[in-house]
Design a protein around this motif. Structure first.
Motif, PDB file in Angstrom:
ATOM      1  N   UNK A 111       0.820  -1.207   0.000  1.00  0.00           N
ATOM      2  CA  UNK A 111       0.000   0.000   0.000  1.00  0.00           C
ATOM      3  C   UNK A 111       0.859   1.264   0.000  1.00  0.00           C
ATOM      4  N   UNK A 112       2.060   1.153   0.524  1.00  0.00           N
ATOM      5  CA  UNK A 112       2.953   2.319   0.532  1.00  0.00           C
ATOM      6  C   UNK A 112       3.403   2.699  -0.881  1.00  0.00           C
ATOM      7  N   UNK A 113       3.270   1.747  -1.825  1.00  0.00           N
ATOM      8  CA  UNK A 113       3.771   1.982  -3.191  1.00  0.00           C
ATOM      9  C   UNK A 113       2.631   2.101  -4.196  1.00  0.00           C
ATOM     10  N   UNK A 114       1.458   2.484  -3.706  1.00  0.00           N
ATOM     11  CA  UNK A 114       0.298   2.544  -4.594  1.00  0.00           C
ATOM     12  C   UNK A 114      -0.191   3.964  -4.823  1.00  0.00           C
ATOM     13  N   UNK A 115       0.662   4.952  -4.612  1.00  0.00           N
ATOM     14  CA  UNK A 115       0.219   6.333  -4.725  1.00  0.00           C
ATOM     15  C   UNK A 115      -0.168   6.707  -6.156  1.00  0.00           C
ATOM     16  N   UNK A 116       0.376   5.966  -7.151  1.00  0.00           N
ATOM     17  CA  UNK A 116       0.058   6.283  -8.539  1.00  0.00           C
ATOM     18  C   UNK A 116      -1.206   5.585  -9.014  1.00  0.00           C
ATOM     19  N   UNK A 117      -1.834   4.823  -8.146  1.00  0.00           N
ATOM     20  CA  UNK A 117      -3.037   4.084  -8.526  1.00  0.00           C
ATOM     21  C   UNK A 117      -4.167   4.409  -7.553  1.00  0.00           C
ATOM     22  N   UNK A 118      -4.821   5.558  -7.713  1.00  0.00           N
ATOM     23  CA  UNK A 118      -5.878   5.956  -6.763  1.00  0.00           C
ATOM     24  C   UNK A 118      -7.017   4.947  -6.666  1.00  0.00           C
ATOM     25  N   UNK A 119      -7.369   4.379  -7.825  1.00  0.00           N
ATOM     26  CA  UNK A 119      -8.474   3.411  -7.809  1.00  0.00           C
ATOM     27  C   UNK A 119      -8.079   2.179  -6.998  1.00  0.00           C
ATOM     28  N   UNK A 120      -6.855   1.716  -7.210  1.00  0.00           N
ATOM     29  CA  UNK A 120      -6.374   0.570  -6.452  1.00  0.00           C
ATOM     30  C   UNK A 120      -6.322   0.913  -4.969  1.00  0.00           C
ATOM     31  N   UNK A 121      -5.832   2.095  -4.658  1.00  0.00           N
ATOM     32  CA  UNK A 121      -5.703   2.505  -3.268  1.00  0.00           C
ATOM     33  C   UNK A 121      -7.061   2.495  -2.578  1.00  0.00           C
ATOM     34  N   UNK A 122      -8.047   3.002  -3.260  1.00  0.00           N
ATOM     35  CA  UNK A 122      -9.389   3.034  -2.680  1.00  0.00           C
ATOM     36  C   UNK A 122      -9.907   1.620  -2.416  1.00  0.00           C
ATOM     37  N   UNK A 123      -9.644   0.729  -3.372  1.00  0.00           N
ATOM     38  CA  UNK A 123     -10.084  -0.662  -3.201  1.00  0.00           C
ATOM     39  C   UNK A 123      -9.357  -1.328  -2.044  1.00  0.00           C
ATOM     40  N   UNK A 124      -8.048  -1.066  -1.934  1.00  0.00           N
ATOM     41  CA  UNK A 124      -7.266  -1.680  -0.866  1.00  0.00           C
ATOM     42  C   UNK A 124      -7.703  -1.178   0.504  1.00  0.00           C
ATOM     43  N   UNK A 125      -7.959   0.127   0.602  1.00  0.00           N
ATOM     44  CA  UNK A 125      -8.425   0.690   1.872  1.00  0.00           C
ATOM     45  C   UNK A 125      -9.739   0.056   2.281  1.00  0.00           C
ATOM     46  N   UNK A 126     -10.606  -0.120   1.316  1.00  0.00           N
ATOM     47  CA  UNK A 126     -11.899  -0.733   1.609  1.00  0.00           C
ATOM     48  C   UNK A 126     -11.732  -2.165   2.115  1.00  0.00           C
ATOM     49  N   UNK A 127     -10.840  -2.945   1.417  1.00  0.00           N
ATOM     50  CA  UNK A 127     -10.607  -4.330   1.825  1.00  0.00           C
ATOM     51  C   UNK A 127      -9.984  -4.395   3.219  1.00  0.00           C
ATOM     52  N   UNK A 128      -9.016  -3.529   3.486  1.00  0.00           N
ATOM     53  CA  UNK A 128      -8.351  -3.549   4.789  1.00  0.00           C
ATOM     54  C   UNK A 128      -9.309  -3.164   5.909  1.00  0.00           C
ATOM     55  N   UNK A 129     -10.149  -2.185   5.623  1.00  0.00           N
ATOM     56  CA  UNK A 129     -11.133  -1.759   6.629  1.00  0.00           C
ATOM     57  C   UNK A 129     -12.127  -2.884   6.942  1.00  0.00           C
ATOM     58  N   UNK A 130     -12.485  -3.662   5.894  1.00  0.00           N
ATOM     59  CA  UNK A 130     -13.450  -4.745   6.096  1.00  0.00           C
ATOM     60  C   UNK A 130     -12.865  -5.860   6.953  1.00  0.00           C
ATOM     61  N   UNK A 131     -11.543  -6.053   6.873  1.00  0.00           N
ATOM     62  CA  UNK A 131     -10.941  -7.214   7.526  1.00  0.00           C
ATOM     63  C   UNK A 131     -10.267  -6.885   8.849  1.00  0.00           C
ATOM     64  N   UNK A 132     -10.522  -5.694   9.368  1.00  0.00           N
ATOM     65  CA  UNK A 132     -10.011  -5.405  10.710  1.00  0.00           C
ATOM     66  C   UNK A 132     -10.825  -6.139  11.780  1.00  0.00           C
ATOM     67  N   UNK A 133     -11.855  -6.833  11.340  1.00  0.00           N
ATOM     68  CA  UNK A 133     -12.638  -7.662  12.270  1.00  0.00           C
ATOM     69  C   UNK A 133     -12.294  -9.145  12.109  1.00  0.00           C
ATOM     70  N   UNK A 134     -11.198  -9.461  11.437  1.00  0.00           N
ATOM     71  CA  UNK A 134     -10.808 -10.848  11.176  1.00  0.00           C
ATOM     72  C   UNK A 134     -10.613 -11.611  12.490  1.00  0.00           C
ATOM     73  N   UNK A 135     -10.788 -12.931  12.416  1.00  0.00           N
ATOM     74  CA  UNK A 135     -10.586 -13.761  13.598  1.00  0.00           C
ATOM     75  C   UNK A 135      -9.142 -13.737  14.081  1.00  0.00           C
ATOM     76  N   UNK A 136      -8.215 -13.497  13.155  1.00  0.00           N
ATOM     77  CA  UNK A 136      -6.805 -13.524  13.512  1.00  0.00           C
ATOM     78  C   UNK A 136      -6.349 -12.158  14.033  1.00  0.00           C
ATOM     79  N   UNK A 137      -5.807 -12.067  15.241  1.00  0.00           N
ATOM     80  CA  UNK A 137      -5.273 -10.795  15.727  1.00  0.00           C
ATOM     81  C   UNK A 137      -4.183 -10.245  14.827  1.00  0.00           C
TER      82      UNK A 137
END
Length: 981
Positions: free
Chosen positions: A797-823
């Motif tokens: 994610x640190x190297x995705x500044x040139x891909x705003x669409x990708x960044x938005x998708x990644x942020x969404x995925x990461x936000x969704x999985x902060x409730x994962x069973x794995x700490x």
């Protein structure tokens, strides 16, 4: 007679001359006796013949003719006393030790039996009784060491022949009872103890004559079965010196002659009733087929023996089975027994085997064209019919019963057995093999087809292909032609003539052909298989493709010659390209897994064939990409959790899955190492898929390594290193070499992040597609793989500044999985969120703060600590408006963490609390002061914390005086205020 006795030189030049003379004289005498028809004259002539015995020495072979002449004459005499006297005279003047004399005596006695059978049998019985006493004396002499008793082998041999010729010449109207009595009393069994080869031949000939007598009777309508026929066959096999366990070690001329006579007798016995039982048929074949392996010398005797053997096989075919189906089964049984000789390494054996197959097929074709016997009857064939393969006559049965159907011929299996011979190094073998294939299809097109397979046979095309095949046969018979061109034409015709099911069976049975002992034949067979696959691969179902793959793999494993193995590998590639490649890949991988788990593949002679298959796939222009995708799909495949495991917890994989996974990683390593330009191009095109698959499996196998199962991890690291070498990423390779096998979770998480970092620097353009794949992997069942995906994404994610669409998708995925069973996953997702490039972080600051707020109350302390640390990082770039709405909530959660037993947690909580004081002047100012008022005593208290980091955090982050109003400030003691100031 005088000219004959004078023994001119021409009689010594050719033995057939004497036989011609003998027959001429006997026929002349018979005609004379019939013409004269005077009993007195006949008796006087008999007396004259009797006086002529004095002209011969006892050992003179010419007396054999005199025995026959006197025997012919005695047929015409009615006086039994006179006949008995002359029989005694014949026996007294015969030297039974001389084969020619005893044969002549036996023939003479046989001629007498034509009119005086009872008299002859009475005489033979007396001779047999006397011979039995001599045999007992001979037996006793072995123990007493007395003077040698005269050997009775010659007597037994003569007796046996006399019995045989008596049966042969006796009237057919009375012979049945006599033969049954002779066989029933087991009289012939007494002759089995003879030792001399000529004596054995005589006994075998006698048995043969008994059978011919039955056949002669049947030809004139007096049909009866030969009792104990199977026992007589056993006698013959015993006398010829062969049984099921014998090896061919004795090639003496006498023995070969005995065996030649025995094969002729076997032919006679199997040609008469009762019908040959299967057990006896197999016994005879097992005892005789080994003669095909005889050496070529002495050629005249061996060739005669082989001819008799082929005639015997024809007789077995003609006299076995009751309908078309059973006859077809008998044909296949014989042909399969001949297969070892058809494919033998010795040329003369292949020639004999092919000739035998052709002759048997000719007889079967005649059966199909001539029909079978009438219902319920068993027509007996003469030997002439057997030798010529003649039909049994017209049949009144329905054609469905008379004829076998096409499927019963097993054309696919049979054609594959003879196709290699069409490319043989021996010219004669090639010609006969092509005739065999043409004959098979000639027969098959005349037989009824089953309804299920009739639709897939184009008769017009089939007849055209058969015509082409028969043209080839006619050409090779009369001219020398290009061998390669002929073979190609044969293969093309066969490709058309085979039905779908026959083609499938042919491909299933290709292993022996591909591994033929003649390299030229093996290579030709493989080329034929490739032609069949290319032209008719669309006819193969998945199960057919699977079986064909198994056969070809068996061939590749069995072959050690590199060129032949390469040809088989090309055939496997052709099969994958022209049929269902997934089925082929599945089977190859299954065999690879089985080998890896059961063999030491590094010590397999000739190299491990499956590795060569991987190389071929990786170098194939069409299959390279497909095979790489297939490998990656296996790596991406999730192991199945057991029912008693919690969600996301997979303790281990099954042994079978381990084997497949090992094979998959071995295949990937082989692909990366041996793919050449084609393979490297496929890897470059699929870089994101390969990297993400390796990263995910790296996490999964580290999870297993924690349980002590390191072998899979080592295999993966080898493949990962090969990937680094293939794509030229030296830095990534060094990272793996350094920390690849460290199984602590923190270490391998760091390893994944370093790998992601290296890839991002080396190939920034591949970050987007790699992240897309890894983002989807956050939904996997296996916890370790989700952790690996989260670790990589937190770095990418640190190297995705040139891909705003990708960044938005990644942020969404990461936000969704902060409730994962794995700490670990929750922590890594949060770490990824706070590493959003600075140019984009402000766009997502509220989402990030919201995640941090939620995780400050996580049930796992490590996640809480991560949240506090990330809060400190985010506050450096957060604006007042973003923090203000959740300021109080953050302060409350931090207050709860300030009493943690974890010193690191306390120090970071105080530090974050102090950092938040910079946002206390906003809309939440008064509430903020309340929180500060409540917290300040605790903070001052912790200025004396046992931990230095906590003390420093308190001193550095005590809220500034500007944050308090006067009234609140005065509540503190002067010592507190002074200390603070």
């Amino acid at each position: 007679m005088k000219a004959y006795i004078s023994d001119p030189e021409d009689l010594k030049q050719d033995s057939t001359y004497q036989e011609i003379w003998d027959n001429m004289i006997i026929n002349f005498l018979a005609e004379s006796l019939d013409v004269v028809n005077d009993n007195v004259w006949v008796i006087s002539l008999g007396d004259a013949f009797a006086r002529q015995y004095d002209l011969y020495a006892t050992s003179d072979g010419h007396s054999a003719l005199l025995h026959r002449c006197l025997g012919m004459l005695l047929q015409k005499v009615d006086d039994r006393i006179y006949v008995r006297e002359k029989i005694d005279l014949m026996c007294r003047h015969s030297s039974m030790s001389i084969p020619v004399n005893r044969l002549g005596l036996a023939q003479g006695i046989g001629l007498v039996a034509a009119s005086h059978l009872d008299t002859v049998l009475e005489k033979l019985k007396n001779i047999l009784e006397n011979a039995g006493q001599s045999a007992l004396q001979r037996f006793l002499s072995f123990f007493s060491f007395r003077e040698k008793v005269e050997d009775v082998d010659d007597t037994y041999a003569a007796l046996a022949l006399m019995y045989g010729y008596a049966a042969r010449y006796a009237p057919s109207t009375v012979i049945e009872a006599r033969i049954n009595a002779l066989v029933g009393t087991d009289m012939l069994g007494r002759f089995l103890h003879v030792q001399h080869p000529t004596a054995k031949q005589a006994v075998i000939t006698a048995i043969d004559l008994l059978g011919r007598a039955v056949i002669s009777a049947a030809e004139i309508g007096i049909s009866f079965p030969l009792q104990r026929r199977d026992q007589l066959l056993e006698y013959v096999l015993t006398l010829m010196g062969r049984d099921q366990s014998d090896d061919l070690v004795d090639f003496s001329i006498e023995l070969l002659q005995t065996q030649t006579v025995a094969l002729s007798a076997c032919t006679t016995l199997v040609s008469i009733e009762p019908r040959l039982p299967m057990e006896t048929r197999n016994r005879v074949m097992k005892a005789t087929l080994g003669f095909f392996a005889l050496p070529t010398e002495p050629s005249n005797i061996v060739e005669s023996l082989i001819t008799n053997l082929i005639i015997l096989l024809g007789a077995i075919l003609l006299t076995s089975g009751e309908d078309g189906r059973s006859r077809a089964e008998q044909l296949l049984h014989i042909l399969r027994q001949l297969d070892p000789y058809v494919s033998a390494s010795a040329e003369h054996q292949r020639r004999r085997g092919c000739v035998a197959v052709h002759e048997v097929l000719v007889k079967f074709r005649n059966l199909c064209s001539g029909g079978f016997g009438a219902s319920g009857s068993y027509p007996t064939l003469s030997l002439k019919h057997i030798d010529q393969g003649g039909p049994r006559g017209s049949s009144s049965l329905p054609s469905a019963f008379v004829l076998p159907n096409r499927d019963s011929l097993s054309l696919g299996e049979r054609i594959m057995a003879y196709l290699p011979r069409c490319a043989d190094t021996d010219d004669e073998v090639r010609k006969v093999a092509i005739q065999i294939i043409a004959l098979f299809f000639n027969i098959s097109l005349s037989l009824p087809k089953q309804k299920t397979s009739a639709n897939d046979i184009d008769l017009e095309s089939s007849y055209g292909a058969l015509s082409s095949l028969e043209d080839i046969v006619s050409i090779i018979r009369r001219a020398s032609v290009d061998q390669i061109e002929v073979f190609h034409r044969v293969v093309s015709s066969v490709c058309i003539l085979l039905s779908k099911d026959e083609l499938v069976v042919l491909l299933h049975s290709c292993t022996l052909a591909a591994c033929d002992k003649v390299k030229q034949s093996a290579d030709g067979s493989i080329q034929a298989i490739i032609v069949f696959i290319i032209r008719r691969g669309k006819d193969l179902r998945e199960a057919d493709v699977l079986r064909t793959t198994q056969s070809l793999l068996s061939s590749a494993i069995a072959l050690t010659d590199k060129h032949s193995r390469q040809e088989v590998l090309n055939a496997i590639s052709c099969l994958a390209e022209n049929t269902n490649h997934i089925v082929v890949f599945d089977e190859v991988l299954f065999v690879a897994g089985r080998d890896i788990c059961t063999k030491d593949i590094t010590r397999i002679r000739g190299g491990w064939a499956i590795q060569d298959v991987f190389y071929v796939f990786s170098q194939h222009k069409v299959l390279a990409t497909l095979f790489l995708e297939y490998i990656l799909s296996i790596l991406h495949k999730e192991p199945v959790a057991t029912n008693d495991s919690e969600k996301g917890e997979i303790n281990s994989e099954s042994s079978a899955d381990d084997c497949i996974l090992q094979a998959t990683m071995f295949a990937l390593n082989a692909f990366l190492r041996g793919g050449g330009k084609v393979g490297k191009q496929a890897v470059e095109q699929s870089y994101p898929s390969v990297l993400s698959a390796l990263i995910l499996k790296l996490g999964g196998l580290h999870g297993l390594a924690e349980l002590g199962r390191n072998e899979l991890l080592r295999s993966l690291l080898i493949a990962f290193q090969s990937f680094c070498d293939c794509v030229g990423d030296v830095e990534m390779g060094k990272i793996l070499a350094r920390d690849g096998e460290r199984t602590e979770k923190e270490k391998w998480i760091d390893l994944v992040q370093e790998v992601a970092c290296s890839s991002s620097v080396k190939r920034p353009n591949e970050v987007l597609p790699t992240c897309v794949i890894l983002s989807k992997s956050l939904d996997r069942n296996q916890r370790a793989e989700r952790e690996a995906a989260a670790a990589a994404l937190s770095e990418f994610i640190r190297h995705s500044e040139k891909e705003p669409a990708l960044l938005e998708q990644m942020v969404e995925e990461l936000c969704q999985h902060v409730t994962d069973d794995s700490p670990t996953v929750r922590s890594l997702c949060l770490r990824g969120l706070v590493q959003i490039p600075e140019s984009h972080i402000l766009n997502y600051i509220q989402q990030v703060l919201g995640v941090i707020l939620a995780l400050l109350e996580d049930a796992t302390e490590s996640v809480q600590l991560t949240a506090v640390q990330c809060l400190l990082t985010v506050l450096n770039v957060s604006e007042q408006d973003a923090v203000d709405p959740i300021l109080i909530s953050l302060l409350v959660r931090l207050r709860n963490l300030q009493i943690s037993m974890n010193t690191k947690m306390r120090s970071n909580a105080f530090a974050a609390y102090g950092a938040l004081s910079a946002y206390g002047a906003g809309s939440q100012h008064h509430a903020f002061l309340e929180q500060i008022h409540a917290t300040l005593p605790r903070l001052i208290l912790h200025l004396h914390d046992n931990d230095l980091s906590v003390r420093l955090a308190c001193r550095e982050h005590i809220p500034a005086p500007s944050a308090f109003d006067g009234s609140r400030w005065l509540v503190f003691t002067p010592q507190q205020a002074i200390f603070h100031i």
